[in-house]
Design an enzyme around this catalytic site. Structure first.
Site, short mmCIF file in Angstrom:
data_model
loop_
_atom_site.label_atom_id
_atom_site.label_comp_id
_atom_site.label_asym_id
_atom_site.label_seq_id
_atom_site.Cartn_x
_atom_site.Cartn_y
_atom_site.Cartn_z
N ASP A 63 0.84 -1.20 0.00
CA ASP A 63 0.00 0.00 0.00
C ASP A 63 0.87 1.25 0.00
O ASP A 63 2.02 1.23 0.46
CB ASP A 63 -0.86 0.06 1.28
N1 URA Z 1 -1.24 -5.92 4.01
C1 URA Z 1 -1.72 -4.67 3.99
O1 URA Z 1 -2.75 -4.39 4.57
N2 URA Z 1 -1.04 -3.75 3.31
C2 URA Z 1 0.11 -4.00 2.64
O2 URA Z 1 0.68 -3.09 2.03
C3 URA Z 1 0.59 -5.30 2.67
C4 URA Z 1 -0.10 -6.25 3.36
#
Ligand code: URA
Length: 239
Positions: free
Chosen positions: A102
Site C-alpha cells: 500500500d
Molecule cells: N497488508 C496490507 O494491509 N497492506 C500492505 O501493504 C501489505 C499487506
C-alpha cells in the site's frame, strides 16, 4: 508484455514512430509471424522480435530488493505525479514491482523485469512467509490475538493461520506494536485483519518476504538480489 514498437525503440533500432512505420510496412515479425497491428504486445525476454530479419537482443533479467518508503505508489508511473517505486532504482531496464505494498506501507519489495518470475511469485499458491510489523490503535487482548492467529473472514473466506505476537504495548498512548507472519497476499490483508478485531493500523512495515529482509538498507535504498536468492525464491514457488 510491451507493445512491439516500444521494444524495437528500447533496443535502439529506431524511434517508436519509425518502428510503427516498419510494422505497418510488414517488416517486423514476432516469433516468425509478421505483425502489422500496432497494439500487438510481446514479452521482451521470451518472444523473438525481428526487424528486417534481424533479431532484437532479449533484455537481461534483473532483480532488486527495494526498501520501499511509505508515501510511495507500488507502480511504474502515476498520473497525478506522485512518487512511484521505480523512481528509487537506477536502471535502463523496464522493471516493475512484484505485487504491491500500500501507499502507506513500507518495507521489502522485489522489483524485476522478469515477467515469468513475477508471475510465479504472485501466484496464489506461492505461500512464502511475509512478516509484517504493525503499530496499531489499542492493545490487542489475548482473544483478539487468537482470532488473528486462527483466521479472520475477509470477503467471505477465512484467512489462513498466522503467527501473531504483541511485541510492545504503550498503555499511556493506547497503542501496540504487533508482529504478524502471513503466507497469503490478499489485498490490504494485514490492515483489514486488524480492523476486523477493532485495532486499526497506524503504521505498517513488511520486514521480511521469504528469505529477504531489510538488513543493511534504509528506506528508499535498494540492492541487487544475489543469484542464489533468485534461485531460492523460484524454488519456493514450485513446492
Ligand atoms: N497488508 C496490507 O494491509 N497492506 C500492505 O501493504 C501489505 C499487506
Amino acid at each position: 508484455m510491451e507493445r512491439v514498437q516500444k521494444l524495437i525503440a528500447a533496443a535502439g533500432v529506431t524511434s517508436r514512430r519509425k518502428a510503427e512505420e516498419l510494422m505497418k510496412a510488414g517488416r517486423v515479425k514476432v516469433n516468425g509471424t509478421t505483425v502489422t497491428e500496432l497494439g500487438t504486445k510481446a514479452d521482451p525476454q521470451k518472444d523473438e522480435v525481428m526487424v528486417d530479419g534481424v533479431l532484437l537482443q532479449k533484455e537481461i533479467p534483473v532483480y532488486y530488493l527495494l526498501y520501499k518508503p511509505s508515501g510511495v505508489i507500488s507502480s511504474v508511473k502515476d498520473e497525478a505525479g506522485r512518487r512511484v517505486v521505480t523512481d528509487f532504482i537506477t536502471t535502463d531496464k523496464r522493471i516493475f514491482p512484484v505485487g504491491r505494498l500500500d501507499f502507506d506501507t513500507s518495507g521489502v519489495l522485489i522489483m524485476t523485469n522478469d515477467g515469468e518470475f513475477a508471475n510465479q511469485l504472485m501466484h496464489p499458491s506461492y505461500e512464502v512467509d511475509k512478516k509484517y510489523i504493525a503499530k496499531v490503535e489499542g492493545i490487542p487482548s489475548k482473544d483478539a490475538v487468537r482470532q488473528l492467529q486462527r483466521g479472520i473472514e475477509l470477503d467471505g473466506t477465512k484467512t489462513k493461520p498466522a503467527f501473531v505476537k504483541v511485541r510492545k504495548s504503550d498503555p499511556k498512548k493506547g497503542t501496540a506494536v504487533v508482529e504478524m507472519v502471513i503466507h497469503e497476499g490478499r489485498n490490504r490483508q494485514v490492515r483489514r485483519m486488524f480492523e476486523a478485531v477493532g485495532h486499526p493500523v497506524i503504521k505498517l512495515k513488511r520486514e521480511r518476504y521469504g528469505i529477504l529482509d531489510l538488513h543493511g538498507l534504509n528506506a528508499g535504498e535498494y540492492r541487487e538480489l544475489k543469484p542464489h536468492e533468485v534461485k531460492k525464491l523460484r524454488e519456493a514457488a514450485v513446492t
